[in-house]
Design a protein around this motif. Structure first.
Motif, PDB file in Angstrom:
ATOM      1  N   ASP A 199      -2.410  -4.054 -42.572  1.00  0.00           N
ATOM      2  CA  ASP A 199      -1.185  -4.322 -42.037  1.00  0.00           C
ATOM      3  C   ASP A 199      -0.915  -2.777 -40.923  1.00  0.00           C
ATOM      4  O   ASP A 199       0.011  -2.536 -40.180  1.00  0.00           O
ATOM      5  N   MET A 200      -1.584  -1.909 -41.100  1.00  0.00           N
ATOM      6  CA  MET A 200      -1.539  -0.464 -40.488  1.00  0.00           C
ATOM      7  C   MET A 200      -2.038  -0.635 -38.828  1.00  0.00           C
ATOM      8  O   MET A 200      -3.296  -1.060 -38.765  1.00  0.00           O
ATOM      9  N   PRO A 201      -1.282  -0.441 -37.993  1.00  0.00           N
ATOM     10  CA  PRO A 201      -1.800  -0.535 -36.647  1.00  0.00           C
ATOM     11  C   PRO A 201      -2.400   0.581 -36.373  1.00  0.00           C
ATOM     12  O   PRO A 201      -2.364   1.641 -36.684  1.00  0.00           O
ATOM     13  N   GLY A 202      -3.318   0.610 -35.547  1.00  0.00           N
ATOM     14  CA  GLY A 202      -4.312   1.731 -35.074  1.00  0.00           C
ATOM     15  C   GLY A 202      -3.528   2.531 -33.688  1.00  0.00           C
ATOM     16  O   GLY A 202      -2.752   1.979 -33.109  1.00  0.00           O
ATOM     17  N   ALA A 203      -3.906   3.704 -33.899  1.00  0.00           N
ATOM     18  CA  ALA A 203      -3.237   4.761 -32.928  1.00  0.00           C
ATOM     19  C   ALA A 203      -4.059   4.965 -31.939  1.00  0.00           C
ATOM     20  O   ALA A 203      -4.469   6.083 -31.914  1.00  0.00           O
ATOM     21  N   TRP A 204      -4.461   3.942 -31.299  1.00  0.00           N
ATOM     22  CA  TRP A 204      -5.885   4.058 -30.336  1.00  0.00           C
ATOM     23  C   TRP A 204      -5.289   4.829 -28.992  1.00  0.00           C
ATOM     24  O   TRP A 204      -6.035   5.498 -28.500  1.00  0.00           O
ATOM     25  N   GLN A 231       5.525   9.031 -36.617  1.00  0.00           N
ATOM     26  CA  GLN A 231       4.835   7.874 -36.601  1.00  0.00           C
ATOM     27  C   GLN A 231       4.423   7.248 -37.810  1.00  0.00           C
ATOM     28  O   GLN A 231       3.944   6.000 -37.893  1.00  0.00           O
ATOM     29  N   CYS A 232       3.864   8.018 -38.683  1.00  0.00           N
ATOM     30  CA  CYS A 232       3.198   7.603 -39.831  1.00  0.00           C
ATOM     31  C   CYS A 232       4.115   7.759 -41.169  1.00  0.00           C
ATOM     32  O   CYS A 232       3.852   6.789 -41.776  1.00  0.00           O
ATOM     33  N   CYS A 234       5.930   4.753 -43.155  1.00  0.00           N
ATOM     34  CA  CYS A 234       5.443   3.970 -44.168  1.00  0.00           C
ATOM     35  C   CYS A 234       4.788   4.872 -45.230  1.00  0.00           C
ATOM     36  O   CYS A 234       4.701   4.426 -46.562  1.00  0.00           O
ATOM     37  N   ASP A 256      -8.206   3.269 -35.520  1.00  0.00           N
ATOM     38  CA  ASP A 256      -8.402   1.548 -35.513  1.00  0.00           C
ATOM     39  C   ASP A 256      -7.451   0.852 -36.218  1.00  0.00           C
ATOM     40  O   ASP A 256      -7.145  -0.118 -36.032  1.00  0.00           O
ATOM     41  N   GLY A 257      -6.829   1.518 -37.237  1.00  0.00           N
ATOM     42  CA  GLY A 257      -5.933   0.828 -38.077  1.00  0.00           C
ATOM     43  C   GLY A 257      -6.684   0.247 -39.218  1.00  0.00           C
ATOM     44  O   GLY A 257      -7.899   0.080 -39.325  1.00  0.00           O
TER      45      GLY A 257
END
Lengths: 278, 156
Positions: A108-113, A67-68, A71, A104-105
């Motif tokens: 542009d990085m989405p949070g992995a909540w 997932q990381c 990017c 939280d993100g």
């Protein structure tokens, strides 16, 4: 079956005494049960803790790579997102801040909540291991590299801190996203490290001259290009005689023959030092 | 007429000079300032749309803004520049396709009273677009790529 049941329940230390205490078998079972009673919880705890530690590492790595890494790079070397293979992460000075940032993100990085706190801790722990990898040494003088950069016309296509031309990728923070080795390779062999989002396209309209440019946008019926002079072209595909995607090609020339030796080291040092806005 | 207007633009393609803005009324195909020209007419002399044919206008393209749109767009040389609260976009006037977008995060503690979060439009000069943000920054963007050239806090 009842005997089996008794043996089982005794062995795991939760059964009540149902076997007669006068039989020799019962005495052995009793001793065994007492021993288990003393040791099993400890053993279970130890095994569990070991498994947990191993799982954190494995789970963290698995989540990072799936997932990381898209990017941040498979080994945290960066790409669209910043490189993470450094001992100090500016936005995450401690582990708690790192876990919060992942959850939280940022920008542009989405949070992995959706991650469980254990998974989050695993990813954070794995990210920290990336920072322990041996650090890249960058020879060369960044100040002199800035001169090499402008003398060779890099400003004609790239913007650094607001200066230059926005045809190719912006380089203001390139040093935080790409390693020195990657930058060196891009200068020498740009076609080996094509940037994402900069598809080079050739469009031949039915009337007028062919246009080569970076694809800015495209849908089923139209395509928009920006050529090296910065001019904007919009075509309906039905008006085009040919539309070719120049796979593996880039408008950036190789600087293998122009920049070498100390100049190359200096230029790489300059680019590797570009870490974004202060 | 359309081709003639295009030819007029060609020598200065991509560069909206001070002279072009001062003489904006000579370029009816463009909209280079908030009010169209320095006289503040907010009126287009283009004569293609008339009372008799206005009823037959059809949607050519639509662009979905992220937020409420109360913007006077700038139109220069085939590109329309629009702004929203702390955001900007360049659109291809022919198709409405996005050429670039730019965003600046609105501070979490930002509060506005009475009005929604909007932006009434950008300004253009040479190869830069100027955008005012809700958190009081004036930002210059490259017209070609939308890359931020500079930003400056102009008010508390």
């Amino acid at each position: 079956v009842p005997a089996l049941h008794t043996a089982f329940t005794s062995a795991i230390g939760i059964g009540s005494m149902t076997v007669s205490p006068w039989t020799p078998g019962a005495r052995i079972l009793d001793t065994l049960r007492n021993t288990m009673r003393r040791w099993v919880p400890g053993v279970i705890l130890a095994v569990h803790a070991l498994a947990q530690a191993a799982a954190d590492d494995v789970v963290g790595r698995r989540i990072f790579e799936s997932q990381c890494a898209l990017c941040h790079g498979q080994n945290g070397g960066g790409g669209r997102g910043p490189a993470l293979n450094r001992p100090k992460l500016e936005r995450a000075p401690d582990d708690e801040a790192l876990r919060k940032l992942i959850s939280d993100g940022l920008g542009d990085m989405p949070g992995a909540w959706q991650l469980h706190p254990d998974e989050l801790a695993g990813v954070a722990a794995y990210v920290r291991t990336l920072g322990m990898l041996p650090h890249e040494t960058v020879p060369g003088d960044a100040g002199r590299g800035a001169r090499v950069y402008s003398v060779n016309g890099c400003t004609g296509c790239h913007i650094v801190a607001g200066q230059g031309t926005g045809f190719g990728p912006e380089l203001t923070a390139i040093g935080s996203r790409r390693s020195a080795a990657f930058l060196r390779q891009t200068i020498l062999r740009p076609d080996a490290t094509l940037p994402s989002g900069f598809q080079y396209v050739s469009a031949v309209p039915a009337k007028g001259a062919a246009v080569r440019g970076i694809r800015v946008n495209e849908d089923s019926f139209t395509i928009q290009l920006r050529d090296a002079r910065g001019e904007h072209h919009s075509f309906r595909k039905s008006e085009l005689k040919a539309l070719r995607r120049l796979q593996g090609e880039t408008p950036m020339p190789s600087y293998e023959k122009q920049i070498a030796g100390a100049d190359l080291d200096d230029l790489v040092a300059y680019l590797a030092g570009l870490k974004g806005k202060p | 007429m359309k081709w003639f207007a295009l030819l007029l633009c060609l020598p200065a393609w991509g560069q909206v000079s001070f002279d072009r803005i001062v003489n904006a009324s000579r370029e009816p195909g463009n909209w280079l300032t908030y009010s169209g020209n320095y006289q503040g007419h907010r009126f287009s002399p283009l004569a293609q749309v008339t009372p008799s044919n206005v009823a037959s206008l059809r949607v050519k393209w639509a662009y979905q803004m992220d937020s409420r749109a109360e913007v006077s767009p700038i139109v220069a040389d085939g590109v329309m520049y629009v702004t929203g609260p702390n955001s900007a976009a360049a659109l291809d006037v022919r198709t409405g396709r996005e050429l670039w977008t730019w965003k600046r995060p609105i501070p979490k503690d930002y509060q506005n009273i009475g009005f929604g979060k909007v932006n009434r439009g950008p300004a253009i000069l040479d190869d830069q677009i100027f955008v005012a943000t809700l958190d009081c920054y004036l930002v210059a963007l490259d017209t070609k790529s939308g890359i931020e050239r500079w930003s400056s806090k102009v008010e508390d």
